[in-house]
Design an enzyme around this catalytic site. Structure first.
Site, mmCIF file in Angstrom:
data_model
loop_
_atom_site.group_PDB
_atom_site.id
_atom_site.type_symbol
_atom_site.label_atom_id
_atom_site.label_comp_id
_atom_site.label_asym_id
_atom_site.label_seq_id
_atom_site.Cartn_x
_atom_site.Cartn_y
_atom_site.Cartn_z
ATOM 1 N N GLU A 64 7.685 3.699 1.775
ATOM 2 C CA GLU A 64 8.896 2.894 1.646
ATOM 3 C C GLU A 64 9.939 3.716 0.904
ATOM 4 O O GLU A 64 9.642 4.296 -0.144
ATOM 5 C CB GLU A 64 8.646 1.619 0.850
ATOM 6 C CG GLU A 64 7.702 0.644 1.495
ATOM 7 C CD GLU A 64 7.556 -0.618 0.676
ATOM 8 O OE1 GLU A 64 8.434 -0.876 -0.179
ATOM 9 O OE2 GLU A 64 6.575 -1.341 0.882
ATOM 10 N N GLU A 71 1.299 -2.028 -1.770
ATOM 11 C CA GLU A 71 1.572 -1.692 -3.171
ATOM 12 C C GLU A 71 0.518 -2.305 -4.101
ATOM 13 O O GLU A 71 0.785 -3.216 -4.884
ATOM 14 C CB GLU A 71 2.981 -2.113 -3.568
ATOM 15 C CG GLU A 71 4.035 -1.301 -2.837
ATOM 16 C CD GLU A 71 5.447 -1.558 -3.319
ATOM 17 O OE1 GLU A 71 6.272 -0.644 -3.227
ATOM 18 O OE2 GLU A 71 5.726 -2.677 -3.786
#
Length: 391
Positions: A290, A180
């Site tokens: 995710e 991320e």
């Protein structure tokens, strides 16, 4: 990560957990209910990636957790998911985490289990000693602290890491260059947005390029795809801003990776619009690296969860917070991916679906994700694991 972590500080970065719940519901939000979920549409299009991040699995087993499939049989969690059709395992790697947490040796051992279960490998190096996400990306304590040194180090480390997986017969099939990385990597050197308002695109993208070069040098003859992973699921404007810059700065990547947690990243309709736009705009396939959704608002260890009754869930009428509602959510995710133009919706990776009570996000802490799993508090599989099926 700190003990006061929020999902925008952790889970928003996937890979972490916050103590309390923490996105307040808008005033006009639809109240959450526990009504039965409507029958979920079942996509007939096969997704090429159907998997899960199971990085906590060894620790949970060491803590005494045992998993049961839908028929109640005790089996290793990865074999339960593989039996349902899962074909990928995502593995988190930290540099020097607390004892027992996801370091290189643990990831290699889990990769062997993945291969035995018939799964391919998505590698998730955080390039940190512990949690990395959009709110924090600290340089490992043993690494250099200057740009030149870090550029050399991230390349050599990634090359060595990928080679280690190949050497034991579990080559990496897909690697993300950081976890991320919406706001940069290896802070403060590769931090994208600085307190004075300046932006370090040259440093940030240079580090991404070096990591990518190292990965490709380490893969030998095995085909390895690279992914850039951000946390903007249904946020089209933010996604365009980031990937427009990646293209402008010449960062190579094969796959667009997104985290999608609806309580933070928008509705299913917004997700669909963003994924379709990305494929059209950049000519790259998309992967939900995710994803998770609550099956209950109860707290399995009584020590706090990141998603509780006050969380805003934009599609709760379609996906009530029940095991059936969670299953419907995953079916809808499959449908969105199956309809991405030209088959460019690669698939999804559930995030830590096995993280039932037993292991904290750091030593002594809570399992604040235990109502977002695909196993109940006792380790019994929930209906949503059927979403791993091939067709």
């Amino acid at each position: 990560m700190s003990s006061a972590l929020s999902r925008r500080g952790f889970l928003a970065g996937a890979g972490g957990m916050a103590l309390a719940t923490l996105v307040p519901s808008p005033a006009n939000a639809t109240p959450k209910t526990a009504s039965p979920a409507p029958a979920a549409p079942r996509s007939k299009t096969a997704l090429s990636i159907r998997g899960a991040d199971l990085s906590f699995l060894p620790q949970l087993e060491e803590a005494g957790v045992r998993y049961r499939d839908l028929a109640g049989r005790v089996r290793p969690a990865e074999q339960i998911l593989a039996h349902e059709g899962a074909n990928y395992m995502r593995l988190r790697v930290w540099i020097d985490p607390p004892p027992g947490y996801s370091d290189k040796a643990r990831a290699l051992a889990l990769a062997r289990r993945a291969r035995k279960a018939g799964m391919k490998i998505l590698l998730d190096p955080h390039y940190c000693d512990f949690w990395a996400d959009p709110s924090k990306q600290p340089i490992p304590a043993s690494w250099p602290a200057d740009l030149a040194g870090l550029t050399t180090k991230i390349k050599s480390y990634t090359r060595s890491l990928v080679r280690a997986f190949a050497a034991q017969g579990t080559p990496v099939d897909l690697i993300q260059i950081g976890n991320e990385v919406t706001n940069g990597i290896l802070w403060p050197v590769g931090q994208l947005y600085l307190p004075d308002g300046s932006q370090q695109w040259a440093a940030f993208t240079g580090l991404l390029k070096a990591g990518t070069e190292g990965a490709l040098e380490g893969c030998g003859g095995h085909r390895l795809r690279t992914m850039l992973h951000i946390d903007k699921g249904g946020r089209m404007g933010d996604t365009r801003w980031f990937f427009d810059k990646m293209v402008e700065w010449g960062v190579p990547f094969d796959v667009i990776g997104q985290s999608y947690y609806p309580m933070w990243h928008g509705s299913m309709a917004e997700l669909r619009a963003n994924l379709n736009d990305s494929v059209t705009r950049y000519g790259k396939p998309v992967l939900l690296a995710e994803v998770s959704y609550p099956w209950t608002f109860e707290d399995g260890d009584g020590r706090g969860n990141i998603v509780g009754p006050d969380a805003y869930l934009p599609d709760v009428d379609r996906f009530p917070v029940t095991p059936a509602g969670q299953a419907a959510f995953y079916e809808a995710v499959r449908d969105v991916l199956a309809q991405v133009p030209d088959g460019n919706g690669l698939g999804f990776m559930a995030w830590e679906p096995e993280w039932v009570p037993g292991v904290g996000w750091q030593p002594g802490a809570e399992a604040s994700n235990d109502n977002l799993t695909q196993f109940d508090f006792t380790g019994r599989a929930l209906p949503s694991i059927r979403s791993y099926r091939r067709p």
